[in-house]
Design a protein around this motif. Structure first.
Motif, PDB file in Angstrom:
ATOM      1  N   THR A   7       0.663  -1.067  -0.001  1.00 48.27           N
ATOM      2  CA  THR A   7       0.260  -0.119   0.449  1.00 48.27           C
ATOM      3  C   THR A   7       0.839   1.169  -0.104  1.00 48.27           C
ATOM      4  OG1 THR A   7      -1.478  -1.354   1.330  1.00 48.27           O
ATOM      5  CG2 THR A   7      -1.916   1.194   1.303  1.00 48.27           C
ATOM      6  N   THR A   8       1.842   0.937   0.460  1.00 51.87           N
ATOM      7  CA  THR A   8       2.562   2.359   1.217  1.00 51.87           C
ATOM      8  C   THR A   8       3.666   2.764  -0.647  1.00 51.87           C
ATOM      9  OG1 THR A   8       3.209   2.130   3.258  1.00 51.87           O
ATOM     10  CG2 THR A   8       4.831   3.226   1.940  1.00 51.87           C
ATOM     11  N   LEU A   9       3.778   1.323  -1.238  1.00 49.57           N
ATOM     12  CA  LEU A   9       4.458   1.605  -2.501  1.00 49.57           C
ATOM     13  C   LEU A   9       3.431   1.886  -3.628  1.00 49.57           C
ATOM     14  CD1 LEU A   9       6.982  -1.816  -2.758  1.00 49.57           C
ATOM     15  CD2 LEU A   9       7.628   0.975  -2.509  1.00 49.57           C
ATOM     16  N   ALA A  10       1.988   1.580  -3.626  1.00 52.20           N
ATOM     17  CA  ALA A  10       1.453   1.904  -4.314  1.00 52.20           C
ATOM     18  C   ALA A  10       0.787   3.657  -4.099  1.00 52.20           C
ATOM     19  CB  ALA A  10      -0.197   1.451  -3.811  1.00 52.20           C
ATOM     20  N   THR A  11       0.727   3.718  -3.102  1.00 49.95           N
ATOM     21  CA  THR A  11       0.330   5.674  -2.718  1.00 49.95           C
ATOM     22  C   THR A  11       1.692   6.512  -3.186  1.00 49.95           C
ATOM     23  OG1 THR A  11       0.811   5.464  -0.509  1.00 49.95           O
ATOM     24  CG2 THR A  11      -1.487   5.550  -0.879  1.00 49.95           C
ATOM     25  N   SER A  12       2.733   5.703  -3.003  1.00 44.74           N
ATOM     26  CA  SER A  12       4.142   7.091  -2.735  1.00 44.74           C
ATOM     27  C   SER A  12       4.008   6.760  -4.266  1.00 44.74           C
ATOM     28  CB  SER A  12       5.473   6.186  -2.472  1.00 44.74           C
ATOM     29  OG  SER A  12       5.298   6.133  -1.204  1.00 44.74           O
ATOM     30  N   THR A  13       4.352   5.839  -5.116  1.00 47.60           N
ATOM     31  CA  THR A  13       4.393   5.906  -6.561  1.00 47.60           C
ATOM     32  C   THR A  13       3.569   6.459  -7.273  1.00 47.60           C
ATOM     33  OG1 THR A  13       5.116   3.355  -6.527  1.00 47.60           O
ATOM     34  CG2 THR A  13       4.053   4.303  -8.720  1.00 47.60           C
ATOM     35  N   ALA A  14       1.730   6.254  -6.803  1.00 48.37           N
ATOM     36  CA  ALA A  14       0.837   7.595  -6.941  1.00 48.37           C
ATOM     37  C   ALA A  14       1.088   9.236  -7.384  1.00 48.37           C
ATOM     38  CB  ALA A  14      -0.796   6.773  -6.955  1.00 48.37           C
ATOM     39  N   VAL A  15       2.102   9.593  -5.639  1.00 43.06           N
ATOM     40  CA  VAL A  15       2.123  10.646  -5.252  1.00 43.06           C
ATOM     41  C   VAL A  15       3.242  11.164  -6.647  1.00 43.06           C
ATOM     42  CG1 VAL A  15       2.720  12.154  -3.805  1.00 43.06           C
ATOM     43  CG2 VAL A  15       1.068  10.763  -3.578  1.00 43.06           C
ATOM     44  N   VAL A  16       4.587  10.310  -6.654  1.00 38.92           N
ATOM     45  CA  VAL A  16       5.705  10.454  -7.211  1.00 38.92           C
ATOM     46  C   VAL A  16       4.882  10.645  -9.062  1.00 38.92           C
ATOM     47  CG1 VAL A  16       7.730  10.198  -8.601  1.00 38.92           C
ATOM     48  CG2 VAL A  16       7.000   9.540  -5.795  1.00 38.92           C
ATOM     49  N   ALA A  17       4.211   9.615  -9.521  1.00 38.33           N
ATOM     50  CA  ALA A  17       3.656  10.501 -10.806  1.00 38.33           C
ATOM     51  C   ALA A  17       2.573  11.388 -10.984  1.00 38.33           C
ATOM     52  CB  ALA A  17       2.280   9.034 -11.005  1.00 38.33           C
ATOM     53  N   THR A  18       1.645  11.608  -9.988  1.00 41.63           N
ATOM     54  CA  THR A  18       1.341  13.322  -9.589  1.00 41.63           C
ATOM     55  C   THR A  18       2.571  13.713 -10.039  1.00 41.63           C
ATOM     56  OG1 THR A  18      -0.526  12.251  -8.509  1.00 41.63           O
ATOM     57  CG2 THR A  18      -0.010  14.448  -8.609  1.00 41.63           C
ATOM     58  N   ALA A  19       3.248  14.527  -8.835  1.00 43.40           N
ATOM     59  CA  ALA A  19       4.165  15.066  -9.293  1.00 43.40           C
ATOM     60  C   ALA A  19       4.994  15.277 -10.670  1.00 43.40           C
ATOM     61  CB  ALA A  19       5.132  15.129  -7.969  1.00 43.40           C
ATOM     62  N   VAL A  20       5.467  14.562 -10.708  1.00 44.41           N
ATOM     63  CA  VAL A  20       6.208  13.728 -12.711  1.00 44.41           C
ATOM     64  C   VAL A  20       5.318  14.794 -13.311  1.00 44.41           C
ATOM     65  CG1 VAL A  20       7.462  12.848 -13.945  1.00 44.41           C
ATOM     66  CG2 VAL A  20       8.143  12.645 -12.314  1.00 44.41           C
ATOM     67  N   VAL A  21       3.991  15.004 -13.764  1.00 46.94           N
ATOM     68  CA  VAL A  21       2.617  15.149 -14.397  1.00 46.94           C
ATOM     69  C   VAL A  21       3.067  16.201 -13.901  1.00 46.94           C
ATOM     70  CG1 VAL A  21       0.559  15.221 -15.481  1.00 46.94           C
ATOM     71  CG2 VAL A  21       2.585  13.255 -14.829  1.00 46.94           C
ATOM     72  N   GLY A  22       2.608  17.169 -13.006  1.00 46.13           N
ATOM     73  CA  GLY A  22       3.109  18.588 -12.549  1.00 46.13           C
ATOM     74  C   GLY A  22       3.604  19.141 -13.112  1.00 46.13           C
ATOM     75  N   THR A  23       4.740  18.656 -12.100  1.00 42.00           N
ATOM     76  CA  THR A  23       6.068  19.062 -12.905  1.00 42.00           C
ATOM     77  C   THR A  23       6.155  19.690 -14.385  1.00 42.00           C
ATOM     78  OG1 THR A  23       7.189  18.620 -11.160  1.00 42.00           O
ATOM     79  CG2 THR A  23       8.637  18.939 -12.556  1.00 42.00           C
ATOM     80  N   ALA A  24       5.812  18.552 -15.338  1.00 40.68           N
ATOM     81  CA  ALA A  24       5.763  18.600 -16.741  1.00 40.68           C
ATOM     82  C   ALA A  24       4.641  19.955 -17.337  1.00 40.68           C
ATOM     83  CB  ALA A  24       5.854  17.044 -17.245  1.00 40.68           C
ATOM     84  N   GLY A  25       3.859  20.152 -16.030  1.00 39.13           N
ATOM     85  CA  GLY A  25       2.978  20.955 -16.582  1.00 39.13           C
ATOM     86  C   GLY A  25       4.279  22.631 -16.368  1.00 39.13           C
ATOM     87  N   THR A  26       4.459  22.404 -15.551  1.00 38.97           N
ATOM     88  CA  THR A  26       5.106  23.409 -15.168  1.00 38.97           C
ATOM     89  C   THR A  26       5.990  24.784 -16.344  1.00 38.97           C
ATOM     90  OG1 THR A  26       4.231  22.895 -13.122  1.00 38.97           O
ATOM     91  CG2 THR A  26       5.609  24.521 -12.790  1.00 38.97           C
ATOM     92  N   ASP A  27       5.827  26.129 -16.004  1.00 29.37           N
ATOM     93  CA  ASP A  27       6.995  26.707 -16.533  1.00 29.37           C
ATOM     94  C   ASP A  27       6.896  27.989 -16.394  1.00 29.37           C
ATOM     95  OD1 ASP A  27       8.341  28.024 -18.608  1.00 29.37           O
ATOM     96  OD2 ASP A  27       7.581  27.413 -20.240  1.00 29.37           O
ATOM     97  N   VAL A  28       7.219  28.231 -15.209  1.00 25.06           N
ATOM     98  CA  VAL A  28       8.059  29.287 -14.362  1.00 25.06           C
ATOM     99  C   VAL A  28       8.621  29.784 -15.395  1.00 25.06           C
ATOM    100  CG1 VAL A  28       7.421  28.609 -12.281  1.00 25.06           C
ATOM    101  CG2 VAL A  28       9.138  28.473 -13.018  1.00 25.06           C
ATOM    102  N   THR A  29       9.454  29.728 -16.304  1.00 24.28           N
ATOM    103  CA  THR A  29      10.328  30.789 -17.459  1.00 24.28           C
ATOM    104  C   THR A  29       9.633  31.728 -18.036  1.00 24.28           C
ATOM    105  OG1 THR A  29      10.630  28.461 -18.157  1.00 24.28           O
ATOM    106  CG2 THR A  29      12.275  29.153 -16.223  1.00 24.28           C
ATOM    107  N   SER A  30       7.869  30.886 -18.632  1.00 26.99           N
ATOM    108  CA  SER A  30       7.935  31.073 -20.093  1.00 26.99           C
ATOM    109  C   SER A  30       7.213  32.614 -19.828  1.00 26.99           C
ATOM    110  CB  SER A  30       6.297  31.318 -20.314  1.00 26.99           C
ATOM    111  OG  SER A  30       5.620  31.278 -18.822  1.00 26.99           O
ATOM    112  N   ARG A  31       7.772  33.465 -20.960  1.00 25.80           N
ATOM    113  CA  ARG A  31       6.657  35.137 -20.782  1.00 25.80           C
ATOM    114  C   ARG A  31       5.771  35.531 -20.396  1.00 25.80           C
ATOM    115  NH1 ARG A  31       6.973  39.273 -25.982  1.00 25.80           N
ATOM    116  NH2 ARG A  31       6.482  41.318 -24.785  1.00 25.80           N
ATOM    117  N   TRP A  32       4.712  34.568 -20.292  1.00 26.28           N
ATOM    118  CA  TRP A  32       3.854  34.640 -20.228  1.00 26.28           C
ATOM    119  C   TRP A  32       3.749  34.428 -18.850  1.00 26.28           C
ATOM    120  CZ3 TRP A  32       0.337  31.084 -17.151  1.00 26.28           C
ATOM    121  CH2 TRP A  32      -1.051  31.939 -17.256  1.00 26.28           C
ATOM    122  N   TYR A  33       4.082  34.085 -18.232  1.00 29.28           N
ATOM    123  CA  TYR A  33       4.166  33.888 -17.091  1.00 29.28           C
ATOM    124  C   TYR A  33       4.995  34.942 -15.977  1.00 29.28           C
ATOM    125  CZ  TYR A  33       4.368  32.023 -11.819  1.00 29.28           C
ATOM    126  OH  TYR A  33       4.435  32.104 -10.447  1.00 29.28           O
TER     127      TYR A  33
END
Length: 157
Positions: A7-33
């Protein structure tokens, strides 16, 4: 050293995947932002990474504790709520940074904050310590919704 539970492996894996997907969508260096009118009470950039790292640890830990305390029916219901929360969590960055739609991101952040409050409630029913672990996450997502709303308001300006 003790091995983590499945269960710990499952929740940890799910949370890491969430962080990776969220990070991939983040762009604080864009001119727009960089050109967005942000409120003076927005924390400095590095605070976000530090805060989210801690919150993700709490989220994985709380999820494992709650699921470990749940019966089969509760496990399914809780698992669906947990998964929905993770999808909302990762989705905000895509609505905000990639679609560049602060009003949509605000609506998404409000749903995320409600989902997080519900997840903390559900967790607390199954394992009181798990519910307490999610209090900072609930507070942060409520703050994020307020910050998103203020940025959207200023962008309409």
């Amino acid at each position: 050293m003790r091995r983590p539970s499945p269960t710990t492996l499952a929740t940890s894996t799910a949370v890491v995947a969430t962080a990776v997907v969220g990070t991939a969508g983040t762009d604080v260096t864009s001119r727009w932002y960089r050109e967005l009118d942000k409120p003076p009470w927005q924390p400095p950039g590095p605070v976000f990474g530090i805060a989210w790292s801690g919150l993700y640890v709490l989220l994985a830990t709380a999820g494992a504790r709650a699921l470990g305390s749940a019966g089969p029916r509760e496990r399914r219901s809780y698992g669906r709520a947990y998964a929905a929360n993770l999808v909302l969590n990762a989705g905000w960055t895509w609505a905000f940074f990639r679609l560049r739609r602060p009003p949509l991101a605000t609506a998404e952040a409000l749903v995320l904050a409600a989902s997080t409050a519900d997840l903390a409630r559900r967790s607390g029913r199954l394992d009181p310590a798990a519910g307490r672990l999610l209090v900072p996450y609930a507070a942060w997502t409520a703050f994020a919704a307020a910050l998103s709303a203020e940025i959207a308001r200023r962008a309409r300006g």
